[in-house]
Scaffold this active site. Structure first.
Site, mmCIF file in Angstrom:
data_model
loop_
_atom_site.group_PDB
_atom_site.id
_atom_site.type_symbol
_atom_site.label_atom_id
_atom_site.label_comp_id
_atom_site.label_asym_id
_atom_site.label_seq_id
_atom_site.Cartn_x
_atom_site.Cartn_y
_atom_site.Cartn_z
ATOM 1 N N HIS A 1 122.871 68.424 32.551
ATOM 2 C CA HIS A 1 121.863 67.469 33.036
ATOM 3 C C HIS A 1 122.297 66.008 32.943
ATOM 4 O O HIS A 1 121.554 65.153 32.448
ATOM 5 C CB HIS A 1 120.530 67.679 32.307
ATOM 6 C CG HIS A 1 119.759 68.853 32.820
ATOM 7 N ND1 HIS A 1 119.364 68.962 34.132
ATOM 8 C CD2 HIS A 1 119.338 69.986 32.211
ATOM 9 C CE1 HIS A 1 118.718 70.104 34.312
ATOM 10 N NE2 HIS A 1 118.711 70.755 33.160
ATOM 11 N N ASN B 1 119.654 76.202 38.872
ATOM 12 C CA ASN B 1 118.552 75.940 39.802
ATOM 13 C C ASN B 1 118.482 74.468 40.208
ATOM 14 O O ASN B 1 117.894 74.133 41.233
ATOM 15 C CB ASN B 1 117.195 76.376 39.192
ATOM 16 C CG ASN B 1 116.848 75.628 37.935
ATOM 17 O OD1 ASN B 1 117.701 75.429 37.066
ATOM 18 N ND2 ASN B 1 115.606 75.192 37.807
ATOM 19 N N HIS B 2 119.110 73.588 39.444
ATOM 20 C CA HIS B 2 119.096 72.176 39.838
ATOM 21 C C HIS B 2 120.178 71.847 40.855
ATOM 22 O O HIS B 2 120.161 70.745 41.405
ATOM 23 C CB HIS B 2 119.235 71.282 38.612
ATOM 24 C CG HIS B 2 117.933 71.108 37.877
ATOM 25 N ND1 HIS B 2 117.093 70.041 38.075
ATOM 26 C CD2 HIS B 2 117.310 71.902 36.975
ATOM 27 C CE1 HIS B 2 116.011 70.169 37.310
ATOM 28 N NE2 HIS B 2 116.119 71.294 36.629
ATOM 29 N N HIS C 1 122.788 81.600 35.399
ATOM 30 C CA HIS C 1 122.030 80.444 34.911
ATOM 31 C C HIS C 1 120.663 80.810 34.333
ATOM 32 O O HIS C 1 120.304 80.404 33.237
ATOM 33 C CB HIS C 1 121.846 79.396 36.011
ATOM 34 C CG HIS C 1 121.039 78.223 35.544
ATOM 35 N ND1 HIS C 1 121.552 77.274 34.684
ATOM 36 C CD2 HIS C 1 119.744 77.861 35.752
ATOM 37 C CE1 HIS C 1 120.613 76.380 34.400
ATOM 38 N NE2 HIS C 1 119.499 76.698 35.037
ATOM 39 N N HIS D 1 119.370 77.417 31.032
ATOM 40 C CA HIS D 1 118.084 77.240 31.719
ATOM 41 C C HIS D 1 116.914 76.864 30.831
ATOM 42 O O HIS D 1 115.922 76.362 31.319
ATOM 43 C CB HIS D 1 117.762 78.541 32.484
ATOM 44 C CG HIS D 1 116.721 78.420 33.555
ATOM 45 N ND1 HIS D 1 116.641 77.356 34.415
ATOM 46 C CD2 HIS D 1 115.719 79.259 33.929
ATOM 47 C CE1 HIS D 1 115.638 77.550 35.275
ATOM 48 N NE2 HIS D 1 115.058 78.685 34.988
#
Lengths: 428, 474
Positions: free
Chosen positions: A57, A115-116, A256, A330
Site C-alpha cells: 500500500h 484487489n487494489h 491475494h 488482504h
C-alpha cells in the site's frame, strides 16, 4: 528511450532513492513488464526458497525496511501477494520499483495481483490521485493499470522444506530460551524480530512452545473459548491453530484474497481469462477479494465483493489440491501474520503501522528449500487432538517450515519535506 | 454547486407542524444516477442551506458602536463563555455526555482482533436500547410528539431518531466517517425545521449549535474512535482530507476568517488579524496551542494524536491546503466546495443517507439543472458490469477530488478496502457509517452478517442479493 541493461539499473537506483522516473521511462518499463507477464500463467510456479510478502500500500520506506530485514533482491527470492498501491503516499515509487526489479530479475521476484491493482479501486483509494499529482496527467496511472491486467492471479510454491533449519540467531529475550524447543526437535515455526533475534520457536507435533513476544499469554484469561494449546503470536494462539497436521508437505498456494466457490481445483484458476480489469464478481474477483472467517462454509462478505469462507472450505480445498498451506494477504493483522484453521491458511501483512496510525507490526514469511529432507515422515505422537478436527479423511498435508520475520515501520527522520504545495482546485 | 447558489437565508421552519406528515427515513440512493437526482432534491438544498447558515455564524462579526464611528470585532473560540447556549443546545450537549458515559460501561475487548474493537457493538447496542428514553429526557416533548397523535402516524421522534442513531459510526463495520457526520448534521437540521431552537439575531443560536453541540459531538466521536479503534469509513489513506471528519475544517476555517457584518458579505479571501497562518498546521507546537480554541486546529491536533510520521506525508491534502496564500476565507470557501463534491456528491458516502419528510427525496423546484458531471455520470448504475479494461475515465480534478467516480463518500471505509460499487448493506433506515475496511465500491444494499471486524477494502460495486453457494460446485 529504451529501458534495459544499465538504464534499468539506473532506474532502480533512482527509485530506491524514492524519486519517480520520467513518464517516458515508465511507459517503456510497463511495456517490458507486460511482455514478461503475458508469458506467465495465471498461477505462477515458484520454487522454494522464497520469501512471501503481503500488502504494501505505497508505504515505500517500509518496503525498504522489508528488504533490509528480508534481504535484498536478487539475493533473496520474493513473492509479493499484491496491493502494492493505494492509501500510502508512495504507491508510485513502490510499484515501479517492484516492477523494475521484476523486469531486471524475472526469476527472482514474483508479483501477483491484489484487489487494489484495478482501475476502479485505484480511482477510489488514492493511486490515481497520486499519479495525477506527481505527473500532472493520468498517463502513468494508465500505463500501470495496463500492467495490472497482466499480473498473475496466484502462485504455487513447491519444494519447501517441512522443517526449519533453526537459525543460530540470539534470543530476543534470554529468559525465554530455556522454554523453547531444543535444537534436536523438528522446528516448524520460528519468529524473528527485525534484528534477526529469535522471538519464538515452535516444534512440530509438540505442545512445547514458548513465546518471547508474549510471555504472559495465558489461555485461561482469554474471554473466548481457547484451544488448550498456546501458539506463537500470529499462529492463532487464540483462534484454532494447533500447528499443522498430516504427513509430507504439499505445495503452498499464494493468492491475494482467498478462495472462490467457483474454484475447487487450482487447474480451474489456470483456465480463467485474467487479462482484464478485475470483474465485480466471479472466480477472478473472489480470488482477490475473499476472506477466511470463523464460519461454516461460505458467507457473504461485508466488503461487497468476494466471499467469506470457513475452515471446512480451506481443509477440503487443500486436501483436494495436495496443498499444505494457503498464504494470503488482504487483511490487516496487528501481529503481522495470523495462521488460522489448524495452520492451513495464513494471512501475511507487510505494511507496518498501516496508514500511519494502526500501530501494527508487519511480517514476511520465509519458506526454506527442501534440502533432501523430502522423505521426512511425521511421527505419530498420539496427540488425540490432532486427528479429530475433520477426521482422518481430510487430514491435510504437513505444513512447510515457516520462518516469520516481524518488523516495525521504518524510522522517519530522514524524510525531507517537499518544497511545493500543489493546491487543489477547490482552493484556487 | 456550492459557490453558485450560496443561500443567505436560514433553513425554513416547517409551515404547519401540527398537520405535517412525518415519515420513517428510508434509503433512496441506490446508484450513481440517484446521486445526480439527490443533488436536485429538497433534502440536498436543505442540507446545504443549514450548513451555510451554521458556517456563516462562525465568521467573526464586526459591529459599529453607538458612537457610529468605532468598530468592534468579535470572534468566537471553543469553550467560549461569551457564546450563550440556549436550553435546547445545553440539553443536546447533556445527551451527548450521556452517550459518552456509556463508553465507561463497555471497555474495549481485550481478546484477539484485527483492528476495530468488537466492544463498539455493545456500546451501540446500549445506544439503541436507551436512545428512545434519552430523547424523551433531553428533547422537548411537544416536538417529539408531533405527528404521533393517531397510532397510525409516524412521529417526529421516529424521524429524528433515525438520524441520531446513524451519527456514531457503523457497529457492523466498526468504522466511522463523514456519512455518519452528515447524519448528525441532518439530525440538528430536523430539530431546526421543527422549531426546536429559538430564533435569534446575528447567528447567536447557530453559534451555540456549532460550539455547544457539534464540537461536543466531535469530541464524543474522537473518544469512540480512540476507545474502539474505529476505522475510517472508506479510508483513502493519505489521499483523503481526514480519515473521519469534515465539518470541523469548515467551521474552524470560518472562525479564522475576516469579520463580517452579515452572512451576505462573506469574503472570498483574507484572514482575521492575528489568526494563525495556514502553514502552521505543520508545526506541532502551534497546533498544540491553537487546538484549544479553534475547530480546524483541534481536528488537526487529533491527527497528530493518532498518526505517526511527517505531516506532509500522512496528510498531504491538508498540507497542500496549508499552502493557500489567500487566507482562511479562501480555505473556508474551498472546504465548502470540497464538501459538496467529496461528501454530498459521492455515492459511497451519501448512499447511506435516509430520506424522510424533513429531508425529502423530492425535486426542489428551485434547484438549478445539474449538468451531469463526470463524477456523477461515472457512478455505478443498476446494471454495472465492468469486465473489460476500460480506458481511464476523463476526469475533472476539481470535480473528482480524491475518490472514484462511483465511490460515494470518502467517509465510509476503514482501514479495509470496500468495493466502491458496494452500496448499503446496512439495515435500513439507519444510515450506515463511513468506517469500513476496503469495500467494493459497487456494493449495494444487502443485509450482511456482521463481519468479524473491520479494516477491509470494500468493493465499490458491491450490490445486494448475492447468495453464497452452500458448497462448491462439483
Amino acid at each position: 528511450m529504451s529501458i534495459g541493461g544499465s538504464d534499468l539499473d539506473q532506474a532502480i537506483l533512482q527509485l530506491r532513492a524514492c524519486r519517480p522516473i520520467p513518464e517516458s521511462q515508465v511507459r517503456e518499463l510497463c511495456y517490458k513488464a507486460r511482455e514478461l507477464l503475458i508469458e506467465e500463467g495465471n498461477v505462477v510456479g515458484v520454487d522454494a526458497p522464497v520469501t512471501i510478502c503481503g500488502d504494501i500500500h505505497g508505504q515505500f520506506h517500509d518496503l525498504m525496511e522489508l528488504f533490509r530485514v528480508g534481504g535484498d533482491v536478487p539475493d533473496t527470492n520474493y513473492l509479493f501477494m499484491g496491493d502494492f498501491v493505494d492509501r500510502g503516499f508512495y504507491s508510485l515509487e513502490s510499484f515501479l520499483l517492484l516492477l523494475c526489479l521484476k523486469v531486471r530479475y524475472p526469476d527472482r521476484i514474483t508479483l501477483i495481483r491484489g484487489n487494489h491493482e484495478s482501475r476502479q479501486i485505484t480511482t477510489v483509494y488514492g493511486f490515481y490521485d497520486e499519479c495525477l499529482r506527481k505527473y500532472g496527467s493520468a498517463n502513468v496511472w494508465r500505463y500501470c493499470c495496463e500492467v495490472f491486467d497482466y499480473l498473475a492471479l496466484g502462485a504455487l510454491v513447491s519444494g519447501a522444506a517441512t522443517t526449519l533449519e533453526p537459525s543460530d540467531a540470539p534470543f530476543a529475550d534470554l529468559n525465554s530460551q530455556a522454554s523453547m524447543p531444543g535444537l534436536d526437535q523438528e522446528i516448524e515455526i520460528e519468529t524473528l524480530n527485525a534484528s534477526g533475534e529469535v522471538m519464538f520457536r515452535f516444534a512440530r507435533n509438540s505442545e512445547q512452545s514458548s513465546s518471547a513476544a508474549e510471555p504472559s499469554q495465558n489461555p485461561s484469561s482469554s474471554p473466548l473459548p481457547t484451544p488448550a494449546r498456546t501458539g506463537a503470536p500470529g499462529t492463532g494462539a487464540s483462534s484454532s491453530s494447533y500447528g499443522s497436521m498430516g504427513s509430507s508437505t504439499g505445495a503452498v498456494l499464494c493468492v491475494h484474497g482467498g478462495l472462490s466457490p467457483l474454484i475447487d481445483t487450482i487447474d480451474k484458476i489456470r483456465l480463467l481469462d485474467r487479462k482484464q480489469e478485475v470483474p465485480h464478481e466471479g472466480a477472478m474477483c473472489d480470488l482477490l477479494w475473499s476472506d477466511p472467517d470463523e464460519i461454516d462454509g461460505w458467507g457473504l462478505s461485508p466488503r461487497g465483493a468476494g466471499f467469506l469462507f470457513g475452515a471446512d472450505i480451506v481443509k477440503c480445498f487443500n486436501y483436494k489440491n495436495d496443498l499444505s498451506l494457503i498464504a494470503r494477504a488482504h487483511q490487516l493483522v496487528m501481529e503481522g501474520f495470523k495462521e488460522m484453521f489448524d495452520s492451513t491458511i495464513v494471512t501475511v501483512w507487510s505494511a507496518p503501522n498501516y496508514c500511519y496510525r494502526c500501530g501494527n507490526v508487519a511480517a514476511i514469511l520465509e519458506l526454506g528449500e527442501d534440502g533432501g529432507n523430502g522423505g521426512f515422515v511425521s511421527r505419530a505422537n498420539g496427540d488425540v487432538n490432532r486427528a479429530q478436527v475433520l477426521g482422518e479423511k481430510v487430514q491435510g498435508r504437513e505444513g512447510p517450515g515457516r520462518r516469520y520475520r516481524v518488523f516495525d515501520a521504518a524510522p522517519q527522520d530522514s524524510r525531507g519535506m517537499p518544497a511545493k504545495k500543489p493546491v487543489a482546485d477547490y482552493f484556487l | 454547486m456550492a459557490d453558485t447558489r450560496i443561500p443567505h437565508q436560514p433553513l425554513k421552519l416547517l409551515d404547519n407542524k401540527t398537520e405535517h406528515k412525518f415519515a420513517l427515513p428510508a434509503k433512496c440512493i441506490h446508484d450513481g444516477e440517484d446521486v445526480s437526482f439527490f443533488l436536485t432534491t429538497k433534502a440536498y438544498s436543505d442540507i446545504m442551506t443549514f450548513l451555510f447558515q451554521l458556517n456563516a455564524s462562525m465568521f467573526p462579526r464586526k459591529a459599529t458602536q453607538e458612537d457610529s464611528v468605532s468598530q468592534t470585532v468579535e470572534a468566537w473560540k471553543l469553550n467560549d463563555p461569551r457564546v450563550p447556549l440556549s436550553p435546547i443546545t445545553l440539553k443536546l450537549s447533556q445527551l451527548l455526555e450521556k452517550l459518552a458515559s456509556f463508553i465507561d460501561e463497555v471497555p474495549p475487548d481485550t481478546g484477539p482482533r484485527r483492528f476495530g474493537n468488537v466492544s463498539f457493538r455493545k456500546w451501540y447496542e446500549l445506544v439503541k436500547e436507551r436512545l428512545p428514553a434519552l430523547m424523551d429526557e433531553y428533547l422537548p416533548a411537544e416536538i417529539l410528539a408531533l405527528g404521533g397523535g393517531d397510532s397510525e402516524g409516524t412521529s417526529a421522534k421516529t424521524e429524528l431518531e433515525a438520524y441520531l442513531y446513524g451519527s456514531f459510526g457503523s457497529s457492523q463495520r466498526l468504522d466511522y466517517g463523514t456519512g455518519h457526520e452528515l447524519s448528525f448534521l441532518a439530525f440538528l437540521g430536523c430539530l431546526w425545521k421543527l422549531g426546536a431552537f429559538p430564533r435569534t439575531e446575528s447567528g447567536v443560536e447557530e453559534r451555540g449549535i456549532v460550539l455547544g453541540v457539534i464540537e461536543p459531538y466531535l469530541q464524543l466521536v474522537r473518544r469512540l474512535i480512540l476507545t474502539y479503534t474505529l476505522e475510517p469509513a472508506g479510508s483513502h489513506g493519505v489521499w483523503g482530507l481526514d480519515d473521519h471528519s469534515f465539518l470541523p475544517y469548515i467551521f474552524g476555517s470560518a472562525q479564522l476568517s475576516p469579520a463580517i457584518r452579515a452572512p451576505a458579505d462573506i469574503p472570498a479571501e483574507g484572514s482575521l488579524p492575528n489568526a494563525p497562518n495556514p502553514p502552521d498546521v505543520a508545526k506541532a507546537d502551534v497546533v498544540g496551542r491553537e487546538r484549544k480554541t479553534n475547530m480546524y486546529f483541534n481536528a488537526i491536533g487529533f491527527i497528530y494524536d493518532v498518526k505517526r510520521g511527517p505531516f506532509w506525508e500522512h496528510s498531504p491534502i491538508l498540507f497542500d491546503i496549508s499552502g493557500v496564500k489567500a487566507g482562511w476565507a479562501k480555505i473556508n470557501k474551498g472546504m465548502l466546495k470540497m464538501y459538496n463534491a467529496e461528501v454530498l456528491s459521492k455515492f459511497p458516502v451519501v448512499q447511506h443517507f435516509p430520506f424522510g419528510s424533513l429531508f425529502a427525496w423530492e425535486k426542489d423546484p428551485a434547484a438549478l439543472a445539474i449538468n451531469a458531471s463526470v463524477h456523477t455520470t461515472s457512478q455505478p448504475t443498476r446494471q454495472t458490469t465492468v469486465t473489460q479494461s476500460r480506458s481511464a475515465p476523463l476526469r475533472d480534478a476539481m470535480q473528482e477530488g480524491m475518490r472514484a467516480p462511483w465511490a460515494g463518500a470518502p467517509t465510509w471505509s476503514t482501514a479495509g478496502t470496500a468495493a466502491p460499487w458496494a452500496t448499503t448493506r446496512a439495515q435500513l433506515p439507519v444510515p450506515d457509517g463511513p468506517n469500513q475496511p476496503t469495500r467494493a465500491p459497487w456494493v449495494s444494499a444487502t443485509a450482511v452478517p456482521p463481519p468479524a471486524s473491520g479494516n477491509a477494502t470494500a468493493a465499490p460495486w458491491a450490490r445486494s442479493g448475492r447468495k453464497p453457494p452452500r458448497k462448491p460446485p462439483a
